[in-house]
Every structure is written in C-alpha cells, then in structure tokens.
Design a protein around this motif. Structure first.
Motif, PDB file in Angstrom:
ATOM      1  N   MET A  68     -34.026  11.999  18.314  1.00  0.00           N
ATOM      2  CA  MET A  68     -32.663  12.329  19.234  1.00  0.00           C
ATOM      3  C   MET A  68     -32.878  13.738  19.968  1.00  0.00           C
ATOM      4  O   MET A  68     -32.941  13.802  21.057  1.00  0.00           O
ATOM      5  N   ALA A  72     -33.943  14.155  24.076  1.00  0.00           N
ATOM      6  CA  ALA A  72     -32.945  15.415  24.765  1.00  0.00           C
ATOM      7  C   ALA A  72     -33.612  16.661  25.220  1.00  0.00           C
ATOM      8  O   ALA A  72     -33.057  17.420  26.056  1.00  0.00           O
ATOM      9  N   ASP A  82     -22.185  17.555  19.161  1.00  0.00           N
ATOM     10  CA  ASP A  82     -22.516  16.309  18.491  1.00  0.00           C
ATOM     11  C   ASP A  82     -21.045  15.811  17.995  1.00  0.00           C
ATOM     12  O   ASP A  82     -20.290  16.397  17.403  1.00  0.00           O
ATOM     13  N   ILE A  90     -27.222  16.841  12.524  1.00  0.00           N
ATOM     14  CA  ILE A  90     -27.891  17.020  14.042  1.00  0.00           C
ATOM     15  C   ILE A  90     -27.741  18.494  14.500  1.00  0.00           C
ATOM     16  O   ILE A  90     -28.794  18.760  14.777  1.00  0.00           O
ATOM     17  N   THR A 147     -24.596  14.676  21.755  1.00  0.00           N
ATOM     18  CA  THR A 147     -25.249  13.458  20.942  1.00  0.00           C
ATOM     19  C   THR A 147     -24.067  12.729  20.442  1.00  0.00           C
ATOM     20  O   THR A 147     -23.016  13.350  20.103  1.00  0.00           O
ATOM     21  N   VAL A 173     -27.642  11.763  24.511  1.00  0.00           N
ATOM     22  CA  VAL A 173     -28.430  10.944  23.622  1.00  0.00           C
ATOM     23  C   VAL A 173     -27.229   9.987  22.872  1.00  0.00           C
ATOM     24  O   VAL A 173     -26.637  10.625  21.932  1.00  0.00           O
ATOM     25  N   SER A 174     -27.334   8.775  22.675  1.00  0.00           N
ATOM     26  CA  SER A 174     -26.370   8.043  21.905  1.00  0.00           C
ATOM     27  C   SER A 174     -27.363   7.030  20.986  1.00  0.00           C
ATOM     28  O   SER A 174     -28.342   6.742  21.339  1.00  0.00           O
ATOM     29  N   HIS A 175     -26.927   7.058  19.741  1.00  0.00           N
ATOM     30  CA  HIS A 175     -27.807   6.520  18.441  1.00  0.00           C
ATOM     31  C   HIS A 175     -26.939   4.697  18.672  1.00  0.00           C
ATOM     32  O   HIS A 175     -25.985   4.889  18.449  1.00  0.00           O
ATOM     33  N   TYR A 201     -30.685   7.468  26.569  1.00  0.00           N
ATOM     34  CA  TYR A 201     -30.570   8.744  27.184  1.00  0.00           C
ATOM     35  C   TYR A 201     -30.180   8.741  28.713  1.00  0.00           C
ATOM     36  O   TYR A 201     -30.595   7.752  29.405  1.00  0.00           O
TER      37      TYR A 201
END
Length: 213
Positions: A68, A72, A82, A90, A147, A173-175, A201
């Motif tokens: 991640m 980014a 985050d 993170i 994030t 950025v997304s998980h 992203y």
C-alpha cells in the motif's frame, strides 16, 4: 519516695510509652503509600467511544501494508492519514521505512491505546500520532496520502468528504474495497499469508467529475 507515688510515676511512664508507640504507628500507616509507585503510568486514560465502530477490526497483513505504501509512493515529506488505523501498523511502518509523518484515526479507544504502545516500541512517537475520533468528523486537509481499510458503503459515504477536504494530487489507497463510481487509476493484487488482497489507487483530480459530486 512513698511506695504509692513510685508506682504512680512508673505507670505514667509506661502509659506514655505505649501511647507514643501507637501514635507513631498510626502516623507511619498514614504516611506509607497504599500501592507501589514504581509502575509506569499509562500515556493517557482510555476514553469511551463516541459510537460503535463503522467496521469490524481486521488487521492488514504486513505484506499488504508495505505494498500500500509503495503504491502510494510515500516519501519522507508526505503527511499520511490512515482512517480506521487499528493497531497503527500503517503509519508506524511509513515512519520506520520512509520517515513519514502520520496520523491514525480510530473510534475505538482500545485500538488507540494499542497503537500508541506500538509506536513507543517502534521508537517513532516523534513522527506519528493517534486520535480517537469519528473519521467523518476528522479534518484531513493537510494529508498528502490517505489509506483506508473500511467497507464499500463507508468508502462511498466518505468520498464527498475526501473531495471537499483533500488537495488535488493527494493519493488514496484502499485495501480490498473501491469507491463506487469513482474509478481507480490502478488496481493491484497482493498475495497475503492466507488469501489474495486487492488494492485500489486514486489521485484527487483538479476538478471533480459532475457524476461524483
């Protein structure tokens, strides 16, 4: 000296001695602390959550955390937020790996306490902070990287706030979850310990498309 006077003097001395011992013992009992004071105090009292968390806590695998941050393009001069930061891994990893300043936002006070302890162990308390806060009430305007590991409906609900507060060029950025109609610029697959993870992203545009407002 008469015998009865001698007995009186002796009894008086003994009585005074007993009283003095009792007074000294009572004073010492009051002076002694009720518990040891050598324990390290907690950094801050744990507060009650404002409301129930939006999502259940599921830690992001370390392999995914690293990817991640790479996706980014995190650098030393970035400011990372985050959202739903959990145990802080993170922002802590970003501080350790890149020297990045970061802020973790989580509504659960237990997670904030855990994250602060982890930052202390990692030696990055000068670069990171954690706030027990509702992410929908958080000012993100100084972020250059955001994030997320939330849920699809939370991402979509959060999207107007991101457009309103973040500067053009801010990376997101997304998980595992996308943002509905806002199509990502990149989608990356990452193999974790037990399954494959998807990363999304985006870059905040200069002008927000009409269909996303």
């Amino acid at each position: 000296m008469h015998l009865h006077k001698l007995l009186f003097v002796s009894l008086s001395v003994v009585s005074f001695g007993i009283a003095g011992c009792n007074q000294q013992r009572d004073f010492n009992a009051q002076a002694q602390p009720s518990a040891p004071t050598t324990q390290t105090p907690s950094p801050a009292p744990v507060q009650s959550p404002e409301r129930e968390p939006d999502v259940p806590y599921v830690p992001t695998p370390n392999e995914v955390v690293v990817r991640m941050l790479e996706l980014a393009k995190v650098q030393k001069d970035d400011v990372l937020y985050d959202l739903g930061s959990g145990d802080g891994r993170i922002v802590i990893t970003a501080a350790q790996k890149y020297g990045t300043r970061g802020t973790g936002i989580d509504i659960n006070p237990e997670r904030i306490s855990e994250a602060n302890a982890n930052a202390q162990k990692a030696g990055v308390t000068d670069k990171v902070q954690f706030r027990q806060q509702d992410l929908f009430k958080t000012d993100l305007s100084d972020a250059t990287v955001v994030t997320l590991y939330l849920l699809p409906d939370i991402n979509v609900k959060l999207r107007p706030q991101l457009f309103r507060q973040l500067k053009p060029g801010t990376r997101i950025v997304s998980h595992d979850f996308d943002m509905g109609e806002w199509k990502p610029e990149r989608v990356v697959q990452v193999q974790g310990p037990t399954r494959q993870h998807t990363l999304y992203y985006w870059v905040v545009p200069e002008e927000i498309p009409a269909n996303l407002k």
